[in-house]
Structure formats: structure tokens, C-alpha cells
Design a protein around this motif. Structure first.
Motif, PDB file in Angstrom:
ATOM      1  N   UNK A 259      -1.607  19.585   0.000  1.00  0.00           N
ATOM      2  CA  UNK A 259      -2.104  18.856  -1.157  1.00  0.00           C
ATOM      3  C   UNK A 259      -3.192  17.883  -0.744  1.00  0.00           C
ATOM      4  N   UNK A 260      -3.632  17.128  -1.719  1.00  0.00           N
ATOM      5  CA  UNK A 260      -4.587  16.055  -1.455  1.00  0.00           C
ATOM      6  C   UNK A 260      -3.805  14.744  -1.393  1.00  0.00           C
ATOM      7  N   UNK A 261      -4.041  13.999  -0.349  1.00  0.00           N
ATOM      8  CA  UNK A 261      -3.313  12.749  -0.116  1.00  0.00           C
ATOM      9  C   UNK A 261      -4.228  11.572  -0.433  1.00  0.00           C
ATOM     10  N   UNK A 262      -3.724  10.693  -1.285  1.00  0.00           N
ATOM     11  CA  UNK A 262      -4.471   9.522  -1.718  1.00  0.00           C
ATOM     12  C   UNK A 262      -3.752   8.261  -1.248  1.00  0.00           C
ATOM     13  N   UNK A 263      -4.497   7.274  -0.814  1.00  0.00           N
ATOM     14  CA  UNK A 263      -3.860   5.984  -0.600  1.00  0.00           C
ATOM     15  C   UNK A 263      -4.210   5.072  -1.767  1.00  0.00           C
ATOM     16  N   UNK A 264      -3.360   4.083  -1.970  1.00  0.00           N
ATOM     17  CA  UNK A 264      -3.519   3.192  -3.114  1.00  0.00           C
ATOM     18  C   UNK A 264      -2.952   1.825  -2.791  1.00  0.00           C
TER      19      UNK A 264
ATOM     20  N   UNK B 160       0.860  -1.176   0.000  1.00  0.00           N
ATOM     21  CA  UNK B 160       0.000   0.000   0.000  1.00  0.00           C
ATOM     22  C   UNK B 160       0.898   1.229   0.000  1.00  0.00           C
ATOM     23  N   UNK B 161       0.325   2.325  -0.467  1.00  0.00           N
ATOM     24  CA  UNK B 161       1.139   3.529  -0.528  1.00  0.00           C
ATOM     25  C   UNK B 161       0.305   4.785  -0.393  1.00  0.00           C
ATOM     26  N   UNK B 162       1.008   5.869  -0.160  1.00  0.00           N
ATOM     27  CA  UNK B 162       0.404   7.193  -0.119  1.00  0.00           C
ATOM     28  C   UNK B 162       0.966   8.037  -1.253  1.00  0.00           C
ATOM     29  N   UNK B 163       0.069   8.731  -1.917  1.00  0.00           N
ATOM     30  CA  UNK B 163       0.429   9.625  -3.009  1.00  0.00           C
ATOM     31  C   UNK B 163      -0.106  11.013  -2.671  1.00  0.00           C
TER      32      UNK B 163
ATOM     33  N   UNK C  14      -1.384   3.791   7.737  1.00  0.00           N
ATOM     34  CA  UNK C  14      -1.293   5.123   8.319  1.00  0.00           C
ATOM     35  C   UNK C  14      -0.136   5.902   7.700  1.00  0.00           C
ATOM     36  N   UNK C  15      -0.237   7.208   7.783  1.00  0.00           N
ATOM     37  CA  UNK C  15       0.876   8.067   7.425  1.00  0.00           C
ATOM     38  C   UNK C  15       0.994   9.122   8.519  1.00  0.00           C
ATOM     39  N   UNK C  16       1.990   8.964   9.373  1.00  0.00           N
ATOM     40  CA  UNK C  16       2.279   9.952  10.403  1.00  0.00           C
ATOM     41  C   UNK C  16       3.153  11.029   9.790  1.00  0.00           C
ATOM     42  N   UNK C  17       2.676  12.257   9.830  1.00  0.00           N
ATOM     43  CA  UNK C  17       3.386  13.367   9.205  1.00  0.00           C
ATOM     44  C   UNK C  17       3.790  14.361  10.285  1.00  0.00           C
ATOM     45  N   UNK C  18       5.072  14.514  10.484  1.00  0.00           N
ATOM     46  CA  UNK C  18       5.612  15.453  11.469  1.00  0.00           C
ATOM     47  C   UNK C  18       6.391  16.564  10.771  1.00  0.00           C
TER      48      UNK C  18
ATOM     49  N   UNK D  79       1.571  17.377 -10.559  1.00  0.00           N
ATOM     50  CA  UNK D  79       1.219  15.982 -10.818  1.00  0.00           C
ATOM     51  C   UNK D  79       1.206  15.199  -9.504  1.00  0.00           C
ATOM     52  N   UNK D  80       0.348  14.204  -9.435  1.00  0.00           N
ATOM     53  CA  UNK D  80       0.318  13.345  -8.260  1.00  0.00           C
ATOM     54  C   UNK D  80       1.624  12.559  -8.183  1.00  0.00           C
ATOM     55  N   UNK D  81       2.200  12.492  -6.987  1.00  0.00           N
ATOM     56  CA  UNK D  81       3.457  11.780  -6.808  1.00  0.00           C
ATOM     57  C   UNK D  81       3.360  10.823  -5.627  1.00  0.00           C
ATOM     58  N   UNK D  82       4.081   9.715  -5.742  1.00  0.00           N
ATOM     59  CA  UNK D  82       4.136   8.772  -4.648  1.00  0.00           C
ATOM     60  C   UNK D  82       5.096   9.266  -3.588  1.00  0.00           C
ATOM     61  N   UNK D  83       4.693   9.232  -2.334  1.00  0.00           N
ATOM     62  CA  UNK D  83       5.558   9.737  -1.281  1.00  0.00           C
ATOM     63  C   UNK D  83       5.980   8.673  -0.289  1.00  0.00           C
ATOM     64  N   UNK D  84       5.204   7.623  -0.145  1.00  0.00           N
ATOM     65  CA  UNK D  84       5.557   6.566   0.807  1.00  0.00           C
ATOM     66  C   UNK D  84       4.810   5.294   0.432  1.00  0.00           C
TER      67      UNK D  84
END
Length: 132
Positions: free
Chosen positions: A92-97, A34-37, A80-84, A44-49
Motif C-alpha cells: 500500500x501507500x504509507x502516509x505519515x501524519x 505522529x502516526x503512520x497510516x 520512523x516505521x520499522x517493518x519486519x 480505505x486509509x487506516x491508521x496502523x501505528x
């Protein structure tokens, strides 16, 4: 039918924290990651984790490494995505996939989904605004 539902977005000042959640409903079959974009305004939408569902070998883009942490709770079908230490550029808008099938490289999967691919399941996104 598979659904991914994100939550946890909101507005925060720079330096603050947020935790995003993504619950997976339905059977994703052989999908093993699974990932977060993130899609920033006008970009453009980018993968971050991203993370495998079976073992902890996460992937992060350079701009979030050390600040963001991806984790999963398989019993709850949740990632989950813990953002500190949030920055204005994290807005931005965060999408999971999740991929439709088993993958062997989460890095390759992230690259193949920039821009988004129909070979993955996608949530509707949750908005994050970081004010400077």
C-alpha cells in the motif's frame, strides 16, 4: 508552512523488511503525536501505528503489532516505521501524519483520521509493495 516528507518505500519479498522515515519541516505548534497510516489498493486509509512525541506509549493495529515498530527522533524531527516480516497484505501507500493540536489519546486521533481528516498534517505518501 508545515510539510511532512516520507521516504523509504520500495519493493520487497514477503518476509523482508523496510524502514520508513518521515521528516517534519516547519513548526507544528502544540502537536504532540505522529502516526503512520496505510492505504491498500482499493481500500480505505487506516491508521496502523502512532506515538506521542514526548513519551513512548505507541499504538498499533492488531495486524502489525509484533512486526512493526514506530519510533521518533525529536532532534531530527523524524518518525520512523520499522517493518519486519512483511506480508503481501502490507502492500500500500504509507502516509505519515501529525495532529494540528495537542491530543490526549492517540487511539482516538487515529480513529478520527480514518478516513483522513483536515485537522491533521499529511505527507504525500511512500509506496510499499510486498511480493508473495
Amino acid at each position: 508552512q508545515v510539510r511532512l516528507v516520507e521516504s523509504g518505500g520500495g519493493s520487497v519479498q514477503a518476509g523482508g523488511s523496510l524502514r520508513l522515515s518521515c521528516v517534519v519541516y516547519g513548526d507544528t505548534g502544540s502537536s504532540n503525536a505522529m502516526g503512520w497510516f496505510r492505504q491498500a489498493p482499493g481500500k480505505e486509509r487506516e491508521g496502523i501505528a502512532a506515538i506521542y512525541t514526548a513519551f513512548d506509549v505507541p499504538y498499533y493495529i492488531d495486524s502489525v503489532e509484533g512486526r512493526f515498530t514506530i519510533s521518533r527522533d525529536n532532534a531530527r524531527n523524524t518518525v520512523y516505521l520499522q517493518m519486519n516480516s512483511l506480508k503481501h497484505e502490507d502492500t500500500g501507500v504509507y502516509f505519515c501524519a501529525a495532529p494540528h493540536f495537542q491530543i490526549t489519546s492517540i487511539f482516538s486521533w487515529v480513529v478520527e483520521n480514518t478516513p483522513p481528516s483536515a485537522s491533521s498534517y499529511w505527507g504525500q505518501g511512500t509506496a510499499v509493495t510486498v511480493s508473495s
